[in-house]
Scaffold this motif. Structure first.
Motif, PDB file in Angstrom:
ATOM      1  N   ARG A   1       0.828  -1.240  -0.087  1.00 23.31           N
ATOM      2  CA  ARG A   1      -0.006   0.121  -0.015  1.00 23.31           C
ATOM      3  C   ARG A   1       0.746   1.182   0.019  1.00 23.31           C
ATOM      4  O   ARG A   1       0.161   2.360  -0.127  1.00 23.31           O
ATOM      5  CB  ARG A   1      -0.808  -0.196   1.068  1.00 23.31           C
ATOM      6  N   LEU A   2       2.018   0.971   0.621  1.00 24.58           N
ATOM      7  CA  LEU A   2       3.035   2.304   0.371  1.00 24.58           C
ATOM      8  C   LEU A   2       3.318   2.632  -0.967  1.00 24.58           C
ATOM      9  O   LEU A   2       3.187   2.194  -2.124  1.00 24.58           O
ATOM     10  CB  LEU A   2       4.261   1.966   1.212  1.00 24.58           C
ATOM     11  N   SER A   3       4.015   4.106  -0.884  1.00 28.00           N
ATOM     12  CA  SER A   3       4.679   4.451  -2.052  1.00 28.00           C
ATOM     13  C   SER A   3       5.952   3.637  -2.667  1.00 28.00           C
ATOM     14  O   SER A   3       6.146   2.765  -1.804  1.00 28.00           O
ATOM     15  CB  SER A   3       5.166   6.150  -2.190  1.00 28.00           C
ATOM     16  N   ALA A   4       6.349   3.914  -3.875  1.00 25.00           N
ATOM     17  CA  ALA A   4       7.466   2.604  -4.228  1.00 25.00           C
ATOM     18  C   ALA A   4       8.523   2.932  -3.555  1.00 25.00           C
ATOM     19  O   ALA A   4       9.160   2.036  -2.996  1.00 25.00           O
ATOM     20  CB  ALA A   4       7.694   3.175  -5.933  1.00 25.00           C
ATOM     21  N   SER A   5       8.916   4.424  -3.331  1.00 24.47           N
ATOM     22  CA  SER A   5      10.213   4.577  -2.354  1.00 24.47           C
ATOM     23  C   SER A   5      10.120   4.116  -1.051  1.00 24.47           C
ATOM     24  O   SER A   5      10.776   3.390  -0.272  1.00 24.47           O
ATOM     25  CB  SER A   5      10.530   5.867  -2.404  1.00 24.47           C
ATOM     26  N   ARG A   6       8.943   4.267  -0.221  1.00 23.92           N
ATOM     27  CA  ARG A   6       8.635   3.679   0.926  1.00 23.92           C
ATOM     28  C   ARG A   6       8.518   2.208   0.918  1.00 23.92           C
ATOM     29  O   ARG A   6       9.063   1.701   2.135  1.00 23.92           O
ATOM     30  CB  ARG A   6       7.122   4.370   1.557  1.00 23.92           C
ATOM     31  N   GLY A   7       7.867   1.728   0.225  1.00 28.93           N
ATOM     32  CA  GLY A   7       7.673   0.364   0.114  1.00 28.93           C
ATOM     33  C   GLY A   7       9.143  -0.413   0.062  1.00 28.93           C
ATOM     34  O   GLY A   7       9.533  -1.195   0.615  1.00 28.93           O
ATOM     35  N   GLN A   8      10.116   0.077  -0.935  1.00 29.36           N
ATOM     36  CA  GLN A   8      11.383  -0.226  -1.103  1.00 29.36           C
ATOM     37  C   GLN A   8      12.124  -0.215   0.291  1.00 29.36           C
ATOM     38  O   GLN A   8      12.815  -1.077   0.796  1.00 29.36           O
ATOM     39  CB  GLN A   8      11.975   0.637  -1.998  1.00 29.36           C
TER      40      GLN A   8
ATOM     41  N   THR B   1       8.877  -1.960  12.144  1.00 22.09           N
ATOM     42  CA  THR B   1       8.637  -2.978  11.316  1.00 22.09           C
ATOM     43  C   THR B   1       8.408  -4.156  11.925  1.00 22.09           C
ATOM     44  O   THR B   1       7.525  -4.997  11.386  1.00 22.09           O
ATOM     45  CB  THR B   1       9.731  -3.032  10.317  1.00 22.09           C
ATOM     46  N   MET B   2       9.549  -4.787  12.855  1.00 26.49           N
ATOM     47  CA  MET B   2       9.289  -6.000  13.297  1.00 26.49           C
ATOM     48  C   MET B   2       8.153  -6.346  14.094  1.00 26.49           C
ATOM     49  O   MET B   2       7.453  -7.353  14.108  1.00 26.49           O
ATOM     50  CB  MET B   2      10.698  -6.309  14.278  1.00 26.49           C
ATOM     51  N   LEU B   3       7.599  -5.058  14.891  1.00 31.37           N
ATOM     52  CA  LEU B   3       6.421  -5.326  15.624  1.00 31.37           C
ATOM     53  C   LEU B   3       5.316  -5.336  14.627  1.00 31.37           C
ATOM     54  O   LEU B   3       4.310  -6.267  14.882  1.00 31.37           O
ATOM     55  CB  LEU B   3       6.101  -4.210  16.828  1.00 31.37           C
ATOM     56  N   LEU B   4       4.992  -4.543  13.693  1.00 26.63           N
ATOM     57  CA  LEU B   4       4.038  -4.561  12.899  1.00 26.63           C
ATOM     58  C   LEU B   4       3.658  -5.862  12.118  1.00 26.63           C
ATOM     59  O   LEU B   4       2.754  -6.399  11.717  1.00 26.63           O
ATOM     60  CB  LEU B   4       4.158  -3.450  11.914  1.00 26.63           C
TER      61      LEU B   4
ATOM     62  N   ALA C   1      -1.250   9.611  17.819  1.00 25.93           N
ATOM     63  CA  ALA C   1      -0.913  10.193  16.401  1.00 25.93           C
ATOM     64  C   ALA C   1       0.613  10.366  16.288  1.00 25.93           C
ATOM     65  O   ALA C   1       1.074  11.280  15.523  1.00 25.93           O
ATOM     66  CB  ALA C   1      -1.763  11.279  15.966  1.00 25.93           C
ATOM     67  N   GLU C   2       1.365   9.239  16.885  1.00 27.27           N
ATOM     68  CA  GLU C   2       2.920   9.393  16.661  1.00 27.27           C
ATOM     69  C   GLU C   2       3.294   9.324  15.054  1.00 27.27           C
ATOM     70  O   GLU C   2       2.665   8.707  14.659  1.00 27.27           O
ATOM     71  CB  GLU C   2       3.395   8.245  17.444  1.00 27.27           C
ATOM     72  N   PRO C   3       4.314  10.289  14.900  1.00 24.52           N
ATOM     73  CA  PRO C   3       4.536  10.243  13.453  1.00 24.52           C
ATOM     74  C   PRO C   3       4.881   9.001  12.682  1.00 24.52           C
ATOM     75  O   PRO C   3       4.555   8.813  11.654  1.00 24.52           O
ATOM     76  CB  PRO C   3       5.765  11.237  13.510  1.00 24.52           C
ATOM     77  N   TYR C   4       5.552   8.129  13.405  1.00 24.59           N
ATOM     78  CA  TYR C   4       6.087   7.027  12.687  1.00 24.59           C
ATOM     79  C   TYR C   4       4.551   6.271  12.418  1.00 24.59           C
ATOM     80  O   TYR C   4       4.964   5.370  11.475  1.00 24.59           O
ATOM     81  CB  TYR C   4       6.794   5.991  13.807  1.00 24.59           C
ATOM     82  N   LYS C   5       3.722   6.107  13.076  1.00 21.39           N
ATOM     83  CA  LYS C   5       2.614   5.378  12.613  1.00 21.39           C
ATOM     84  C   LYS C   5       1.901   5.713  11.262  1.00 21.39           C
ATOM     85  O   LYS C   5       1.435   4.863  10.391  1.00 21.39           O
ATOM     86  CB  LYS C   5       1.465   5.576  13.589  1.00 21.39           C
ATOM     87  N   TYR C   6       2.148   7.052  10.847  1.00 23.89           N
ATOM     88  CA  TYR C   6       1.800   7.511   9.581  1.00 23.89           C
ATOM     89  C   TYR C   6       2.507   7.010   8.522  1.00 23.89           C
ATOM     90  O   TYR C   6       2.205   7.138   7.305  1.00 23.89           O
ATOM     91  CB  TYR C   6       1.670   9.152   9.489  1.00 23.89           C
ATOM     92  N   HIS C   7       3.782   6.293   8.515  1.00 28.83           N
ATOM     93  CA  HIS C   7       4.471   5.818   7.474  1.00 28.83           C
ATOM     94  C   HIS C   7       3.820   4.755   6.733  1.00 28.83           C
ATOM     95  O   HIS C   7       4.082   4.383   5.759  1.00 28.83           O
ATOM     96  CB  HIS C   7       5.686   5.356   8.225  1.00 28.83           C
TER      97      HIS C   7
END
Length: 373
Positions: free
Chosen positions: A172-179, A293-296, A317-323
């Motif tokens: 679901r992420l953008s190409a760069s974030r997914g990579q 990432t490990m926990l998710l 609404a911690e910023p890391y969640k929005y990634h």
């Protein structure tokens, strides 16, 4: 109290011992309530009362049909600034609600109605203030039917992801974030991190280890103070040991070469799976492991195993969640009164409005550079 008609009756439990004895029939009601989250389980709420209750003010409203428990409002009394009934569970519970048997037919509707009638009688002397109700909660139905003064307000923001495997979350992420996410997953695999679901007979020790890892993780940094207090550890150990046996909680450990470097507590229900608390040894970050990432990835596996409707990141609404491109779900606050207690309702609503305005003013001041040296 016995409202007119049928075998429906109302009981108000004010005794801690009696509350503890309700475990088995509460469990049956909890399993039959479609809006319930693990924060409404008897294991969680009774344990919370033992650790956080003042020993007085318990007010658990129960509706029975011929002796069978069909509805519960787990409440407690507070007296300042006005007499008020609030849900058990306090600030460490992400969601609050009432329980109603969803068996269908007249039983469900009658249970909701009689519970509402009982709360109406209690509202002669107390404002009823339900915080942190998830949209679609059962208490929302009570609010819609409430005949007296009432107010609905936004409460905490929660973020949620769809109940899909980790590969689909990354997709679901953008190409760069997914990579970047896939690179982090490969790094986790290269480190040889072993994921292990803790057996029920080892949960108590594992929860204690989790709390200690959580303390180490935040040492020297700003932390939620309650999470490092003995009463929180006591509550978590006691409640989770029961919830793991009933399938409402899962403790997962992450090991390298046999050493536990992280532990995670996930709460589980058909409606949602949510990672409640984790602890990670600083050495894990030193190895360049991406813990989020490990926990998710671990939580996404729990979602698949339990076929839950949502992977919840719970409150905040911690910023890391929005990634991860979650969608927002805003909890609701329902304040109920009668004309005789409407002044108390106004005071409760005024208090939350004042705090909200104060936060906005503080954020605006900080944005202008206030408080900087």
């Amino acid at each position: 109290m016995r409202p007119g008609g049928g075998d429906l009756s109302v009981e108000v439990c004010t005794d801690s011992v009696r509350f503890g004895e309700l475990s088995e029939e509460w469990e049956a009601l909890y399993r039959g309530s479609r809006t319930a989250t693990p924060f409404q389980s008897h294991a969680w709420l009774h344990s919370w009362w033992l650790s956080y209750g003042s020993g007085r003010g318990l007010c658990v409203v129960m509706v029975r049909d011929g002796g069978r428990l069909v509805a519960v409002a787990p409440l407690m009394r507070r007296w300042r600034p006005v007499p008020v009934l609030v849900p058990l569970g306090g600030s460490i519970s992400d969601f609050c609600d009432v329980l109603v048997d969803d068996g269908g037919g007249e039983g469900e509707g009658a249970g909701t109605r009689v519970l509402g009638d009982a709360l109406w009688r209690l509202a002669r002397t107390h404002v009823i203030d339900f915080r942190e109700a998830r949209p679609g909660s059962t208490v929302e139905r009570l609010y819609e039917r409430w005949p007296g003064p009432r107010r609905r307000l936004d409460d905490s923001l929660c973020l949620e992801l769809p109940p899909v495997p980790m590969d689909d979350i990354v997709g679901r992420l953008s190409a760069s974030r997914g990579q970047r996410a896939r690179a982090k997953i490969r790094k986790l695999d290269a480190l040889g991190i072993e994921r292990r679901v803790v057996p029920q007979d080892e949960v108590v020790g594992s929860v204690r280890r989790l709390v200690e890892l959580h303390r180490l993780q935040w040492q020297g940094r700003k932390v939620t103070t309650e999470h490092i207090r003995p009463r929180f550890s006591e509550h978590l150990t006691r409640s989770v040991s029961r919830m793991a046996r009933s399938g409402d909680a899962v403790v997962t450990e992450f090991r390298i070469d046999g050493s536990v470097l992280a532990a995670d507590l996930t709460l589980v229900s058909p409606r949602l799976v949510g990672g409640y608390l984790y602890g990670a040894h600083p050495g894990l970050r030193e190895r360049k492991a991406d813990i989020t990432t490990m926990l998710l990835r671990s939580c996404s596996e729990h979602v698949q195993e339990r076929a839950s409707d949502s992977l919840s990141l719970l409150r905040g609404a911690e910023p890391y969640k929005y990634h991860w491109r979650p969608h927002s779900v805003v909890n609701q606050r329902f304040v109920l009164a009668r004309p005789v207690t409407s002044a108390g309702l106004a005071l409760a609503v005024g208090d939350v409005t004042a705090r909200r305005l104060g936060k906005r003013a503080l954020h605006a001041w900080q944005a202008r550079g206030g408080g900087t040296s």
